[in-house]
Design a protein around this motif. Structure first.
Motif, PDB file in Angstrom:
ATOM      1  N   ARG A   1      44.551  39.912  40.301  1.00  0.00           N
ATOM      2  CA  ARG A   1      45.197  40.958  39.506  1.00  0.00           C
ATOM      3  C   ARG A   1      46.091  40.336  38.434  1.00  0.00           C
ATOM      4  NH1 ARG A   1      49.856  42.963  40.146  1.00  0.00           N
ATOM      5  NH2 ARG A   1      50.135  42.282  42.300  1.00  0.00           N
ATOM      6  N   VAL A   2      46.834  39.291  38.843  1.00  0.00           N
ATOM      7  CA  VAL A   2      47.726  38.610  37.888  1.00  0.00           C
ATOM      8  C   VAL A   2      46.912  38.011  36.750  1.00  0.00           C
ATOM      9  CG1 VAL A   2      49.262  36.613  37.639  1.00  0.00           C
ATOM     10  CG2 VAL A   2      49.544  38.159  39.576  1.00  0.00           C
ATOM     11  N   LEU A   3      45.782  37.420  37.078  1.00  0.00           N
ATOM     12  CA  LEU A   3      44.915  36.832  36.038  1.00  0.00           C
ATOM     13  C   LEU A   3      44.362  37.916  35.116  1.00  0.00           C
ATOM     14  CD1 LEU A   3      42.861  34.208  38.107  1.00  0.00           C
ATOM     15  CD2 LEU A   3      44.803  33.775  36.620  1.00  0.00           C
ATOM     16  N   ALA A   4      43.989  39.047  35.711  1.00  0.00           N
ATOM     17  CA  ALA A   4      43.437  40.146  34.913  1.00  0.00           C
ATOM     18  C   ALA A   4      44.467  40.681  33.929  1.00  0.00           C
ATOM     19  CB  ALA A   4      42.958  41.256  35.829  1.00  0.00           C
TER      20      ALA A   4
ATOM     21  N   TYR B   1      34.178  37.033  37.320  1.00  0.00           N
ATOM     22  CA  TYR B   1      34.695  35.806  36.700  1.00  0.00           C
ATOM     23  C   TYR B   1      36.147  35.575  37.079  1.00  0.00           C
ATOM     24  CZ  TYR B   1      30.465  36.101  33.810  1.00  0.00           C
ATOM     25  OH  TYR B   1      29.177  36.173  33.382  1.00  0.00           O
ATOM     26  N   LEU B   2      36.888  36.694  37.188  1.00  0.00           N
ATOM     27  CA  LEU B   2      38.290  36.571  37.599  1.00  0.00           C
ATOM     28  C   LEU B   2      38.376  36.046  39.030  1.00  0.00           C
ATOM     29  CD1 LEU B   2      39.643  39.891  36.019  1.00  0.00           C
ATOM     30  CD2 LEU B   2      40.256  37.578  35.323  1.00  0.00           C
ATOM     31  N   GLN B   3      37.403  36.453  39.838  1.00  0.00           N
ATOM     32  CA  GLN B   3      37.355  35.956  41.227  1.00  0.00           C
ATOM     33  C   GLN B   3      37.135  34.451  41.239  1.00  0.00           C
ATOM     34  OE1 GLN B   3      34.304  38.488  42.819  1.00  0.00           O
ATOM     35  NE2 GLN B   3      35.777  39.890  43.770  1.00  0.00           N
ATOM     36  N   LEU B   4      36.218  34.018  40.375  1.00  0.00           N
ATOM     37  CA  LEU B   4      35.943  32.569  40.284  1.00  0.00           C
ATOM     38  C   LEU B   4      37.212  31.805  39.883  1.00  0.00           C
ATOM     39  CD1 LEU B   4      32.518  32.318  38.389  1.00  0.00           C
ATOM     40  CD2 LEU B   4      32.992  31.655  40.754  1.00  0.00           C
ATOM     41  N   LEU B   5      37.905  32.369  38.922  1.00  0.00           N
ATOM     42  CA  LEU B   5      39.126  31.719  38.431  1.00  0.00           C
ATOM     43  C   LEU B   5      40.212  31.695  39.514  1.00  0.00           C
ATOM     44  CD1 LEU B   5      39.123  33.324  34.893  1.00  0.00           C
ATOM     45  CD2 LEU B   5      39.214  30.858  35.303  1.00  0.00           C
ATOM     46  N   ALA B   6      40.319  32.822  40.217  1.00  0.00           N
ATOM     47  CA  ALA B   6      41.366  32.931  41.246  1.00  0.00           C
ATOM     48  C   ALA B   6      41.178  31.866  42.336  1.00  0.00           C
ATOM     49  CB  ALA B   6      41.358  34.331  41.842  1.00  0.00           C
ATOM     50  N   GLU B   7      39.924  31.518  42.582  1.00  0.00           N
ATOM     51  CA  GLU B   7      39.650  30.497  43.608  1.00  0.00           C
ATOM     52  C   GLU B   7      40.167  29.117  43.191  1.00  0.00           C
ATOM     53  OE1 GLU B   7      35.632  32.838  44.934  1.00  0.00           O
ATOM     54  OE2 GLU B   7      35.427  30.744  44.323  1.00  0.00           O
ATOM     55  N   CYS B   8      40.377  28.946  41.900  1.00  0.00           N
ATOM     56  CA  CYS B   8      40.854  27.645  41.404  1.00  0.00           C
ATOM     57  C   CYS B   8      42.319  27.720  40.960  1.00  0.00           C
ATOM     58  CB  CYS B   8      40.009  27.193  40.211  1.00  0.00           C
ATOM     59  SG  CYS B   8      38.266  27.082  40.547  1.00  0.00           S
ATOM     60  N   ALA B   9      43.019  28.821  41.294  1.00  0.00           N
ATOM     61  CA  ALA B   9      44.373  29.028  40.757  1.00  0.00           C
ATOM     62  C   ALA B   9      45.441  28.934  41.837  1.00  0.00           C
ATOM     63  CB  ALA B   9      44.436  30.399  40.088  1.00  0.00           C
TER      64      ALA B   9
ATOM     65  N   PHE C   1      29.427  32.482  32.603  1.00  0.00           N
ATOM     66  CA  PHE C   1      30.866  32.386  32.871  1.00  0.00           C
ATOM     67  C   PHE C   1      31.491  31.385  31.895  1.00  0.00           C
ATOM     68  CE2 PHE C   1      34.132  29.891  35.317  1.00  0.00           C
ATOM     69  CZ  PHE C   1      35.148  30.819  35.172  1.00  0.00           C
ATOM     70  N   GLY C   2      30.808  30.258  31.718  1.00  0.00           N
ATOM     71  CA  GLY C   2      31.302  29.221  30.804  1.00  0.00           C
ATOM     72  C   GLY C   2      31.467  29.761  29.392  1.00  0.00           C
ATOM     73  N   TYR C   3      30.506  30.575  28.964  1.00  0.00           N
ATOM     74  CA  TYR C   3      30.561  31.122  27.603  1.00  0.00           C
ATOM     75  C   TYR C   3      31.736  32.092  27.456  1.00  0.00           C
ATOM     76  CZ  TYR C   3      29.219  33.774  23.457  1.00  0.00           C
ATOM     77  OH  TYR C   3      29.227  34.400  22.242  1.00  0.00           O
ATOM     78  N   GLU C   4      31.886  32.962  28.482  1.00  0.00           N
ATOM     79  CA  GLU C   4      32.994  33.934  28.423  1.00  0.00           C
ATOM     80  C   GLU C   4      34.342  33.212  28.400  1.00  0.00           C
ATOM     81  OE1 GLU C   4      32.823  37.176  27.871  1.00  0.00           O
ATOM     82  OE2 GLU C   4      30.649  36.901  27.744  1.00  0.00           O
TER      83      GLU C   4
END
Lengths: 289, 156
Positions: B8-11, B23-31, B124-127
Motif C-alpha cells: 500500500r505504501v508503495l502504491a 508489480y507492486l507485490q513484486l516490489l514489496a518482496e524486495c522492500a 515488469f521491467g518496462y513498466e
C-alpha cells in the motif's frame, strides 16, 4: 490605454502629467545582497503618500542621467513610504546604489497592470518567485497577509542562485514561522553545511500543497525560469487562465507611447507587466517576440 | 511491516504512480523500511549500488566533493521523491554522496533483487523503466535549468 485613461490615471496618482517626475527623498537604504538594495522614499513635495497596486512599477529618475523602470516592492497598505528594491546592473542603477538618506530622485508612476489580489479571494494562492522576482511579489504577500481570512492556502515558492543572493531574509524567516503561510525556499547551489533545500525553483512546485482547481498562481522571475515554472504548474493542472506572470521588456516612456517594450500585440508598460497567461500564451514562448 | 502494508505504501508513493498491483507485490518482496538520523551518510560516491530509496519523510542532500570547494550539495530530495538510480545502470556504482539532512524515513528497495525480477518479466521491467525514466527526465530538466544560471538576468 486611451489618452483620457492616462489622464485619469495621472489625476488619481496626483501627477498632472505622467511624463513629469515628482521629487522623492530617500529615507533609508537597505542593502539586500552584494548587488541589490532597497530604497525607502517619501514625497519631497509635501504629498501625502503614494498609492499603488501590487505589481505596478515606477520610473526612477536620476536627474541628468536617466530613468529606469523598477517594480514597487513595499506594502500597499502603507502608502506613506514608497519602497523599491533595485539590482545594480546599469549606469542608472549603479548611481541609485550610491544614494544616501536625504538625497532626492525623481519618480514617475505608478504604471502598468497589477496582480489579481482581489480576484484571487476565495482561492488558494501560489506565488512563485525567482531571484529579484520576489520584489514585485512582496506587495502581494503584504496584501494577502493583511486580508488573510479571504484566501485559502497561501504558498510562497522562492528560488535564488545562492543563499547570499536571497532577498528579504528576515521577512522570509518571519513568514516561514507563520502558521497560515507555507514558505518553500531553494537555492541553485550551496555548501554541504547548508541545511535548506538545494535545487532549481521548479522542483519545489510538485511538493507544495494547493487545490489546482481553485488556485491562482502568480509568477515572477527570469523569463526562462517562468517558462519552466509554467510547465510545472500546468502539470499540476493549474489552468492558464489562473496563472499570472510579470513580464519584463525595455520600458522607456511607461505609457505605451514609445513602443520600446512591445511584446507581441501588447506593450508591457501599459498592458503589463502583469499578464494573465492564457492571454499571451500564443506568443509567450515565441523567440521572435 | 506486513507485506500488504508495504504494498500500500508503495502504491501511494508518486514514484510508482499507476503501477499495477502484481508489480507492486513484486516490489514489496524486495522492500524494507529504513531510517536515517540527521547527518547520517546514506551512501558514498564509488560504493556498490544495490539499494534505492523512496523517501517518505525527511530530507536528503545529494552531494559531491570538489577540490578547493569542499562538499557541495547538488540537490535536496524530500518526501515523495526517489533517491538513487545507479542500481539500474552498470557498473552499479554510486555517482554521488547522499546524506540525511534531517531525520529521514524511507522504503529501501533492493535493486539487485529488482534487476532479477526485471530479467524474468520484461513487462515488469518496462513498466519500472518508465517510472525511472520519468524521474530521470525531471532531474535532467532541473539540471539543465541549474546550468543556465537563470538568475544572472537584469530584472529589477
Amino acid at each position: 490605454m486611451t489618452a483620457f485613461a492616462l489622464e485619469k490615471q495621472a489625476r488619481m496618482t496626483g501627477l498632472s502629467d505622467p511624463m513629469v517626475p515628482s521629487p522623492f527623498r530617500v529615507q533609508r537604504v537597505q542593502r539586500e545582497t552584494y548587488d541589490t538594495f532597497t530604497l525607502e522614499l517619501e514625497p519631497a513635495n509635501g504629498a501625502d503618500g503614494f498609492s499603488f497596486a501590487p505589481g505596478q512599477f515606477n520610473m526612477l529618475y536620476m536627474f541628468g542621467l536617466g530613468e529606469v523602470p523598477i517594480s514597487i516592492s513595499g506594502d500597499p497598505t502603507k502608502p506613506q513610504t514608497l519602497v523599491h528594491t533595485v539590482r545594480s546592473v546599469g549606469a542608472v542603477t549603479q548611481v541609485l546604489r550610491r544614494l544616501k538618506r536625504g538625497d532626492v530622485l525623481g519618480v514617475r508612476g505608478p504604471f502598468g497592470s497589477h496582480w489579481p489580489v482581489e480576484e484571487a479571494a476565495g482561492s488558494d494562492v501560489v506565488i512563485v518567485a525567482g531571484g529579484i522576482g520576489l520584489a514585485p511579489l512582496r506587495p502581494v504577500l503584504y496584501y494577502l497577509l493583511s486580508n488573510r481570512e479571504k484566501y485559502g492556502r497561501i504558498v510562497l515558492v522562492y528560488g535564488a542562485r545562492t543563499l547570499q543572493d536571497m532577498l528579504y531574509k528576515v521577512e522570509l524567516e518571519k513568514w516561514r514561522g507563520q502558521f497560515d503561510l507555507e514558505v518553500e525556499v531553494t537555492v541553485d547551489t550551496a555548501a554541504a553545511s547548508y541545511r535548506g533545500n538545494v535545487g532549481v525553483v521548479t522542483t519545489l512546485i510538485p511538493r507544495v500543497q494547493f487545490d489546482p482547481l481553485h488556485t491562482v498562481a502568480m509568477v515572477c522571475g527570469p523569463e526562462v525560469m517562468m517558462r519552466f515554472t509554467l510547465r510545472e504548474l500546468e502539470a499540476r493542472d493549474v489552468g492558464p487562465e489562473s496563472i499570472f506572470i510579470s513580464m519584463e521588456r525595455n520600458m522607456k516612456c511607461a505609457i505605451g507611447a514609445c513602443g520600446h517594450c512591445q511584446f507581441g500585440p501588447t506593450f508591457v508598460c501599459k498592458d503589463g507587466p502583469v499578464f494573465r497567461y492564457d492571454r499571451i500564451q500564443a506568443f509567450f514562448a515565441k523567440r521572435e517576440v | 511491516m506486513a507485506m500488504e502494508t508495504l504494498e500500500r505504501v508503495l502504491a501511494e508513493h508518486p514514484f510508482f504512480k499507476g503501477l499495477e498491483r502484481p508489480y507492486l507485490q513484486l516490489l514489496a518482496e524486495c522492500a524494507s523500511r529504513v531510517r536515517f538520523d540527521a547527518g547520517e551518510v546514506i551512501f558514498r560516491e564509488g560504493e556498490e549500488s544495490n539499494l534505492f530509496y523512496l523517501i517518505r519523510h525527511g530530507k536528503v542532500a545529494v552531494e559531491t566533493f570538489a577540490p578547493n570547494r569542499g562538499p557541495i550539495t547538488i540537490q535536496t530530495l524530500g518526501e515523495g521523491e526517489v533517491l538513487g538510480w545507479s542500481w539500474l545502470i552498470e557498473p552499479y556504482r554510486r555517482r554521488f554522496d547522499a546524506r540525511s539532512v534531517e531525520l529521514t524515513r524511507a522504503i529501501a528497495i533492493d535493486g539487485q533483487c529488482i534487476r532479477g525480477r526485471c530479467e524474468e518479466d520484461h513487462d515488469f521491467g518496462y513498466e519500472l523503466m518508465k517510472c525511472v525514466a520519468h524521474v530521470m527526465d525531471k532531474r535532467l530538466q532541473a539540471t539543465r535549468l541549474q546550468l543556465l544560471d537563470v538568475y544572472d538576468g537584469i530584472r529589477s
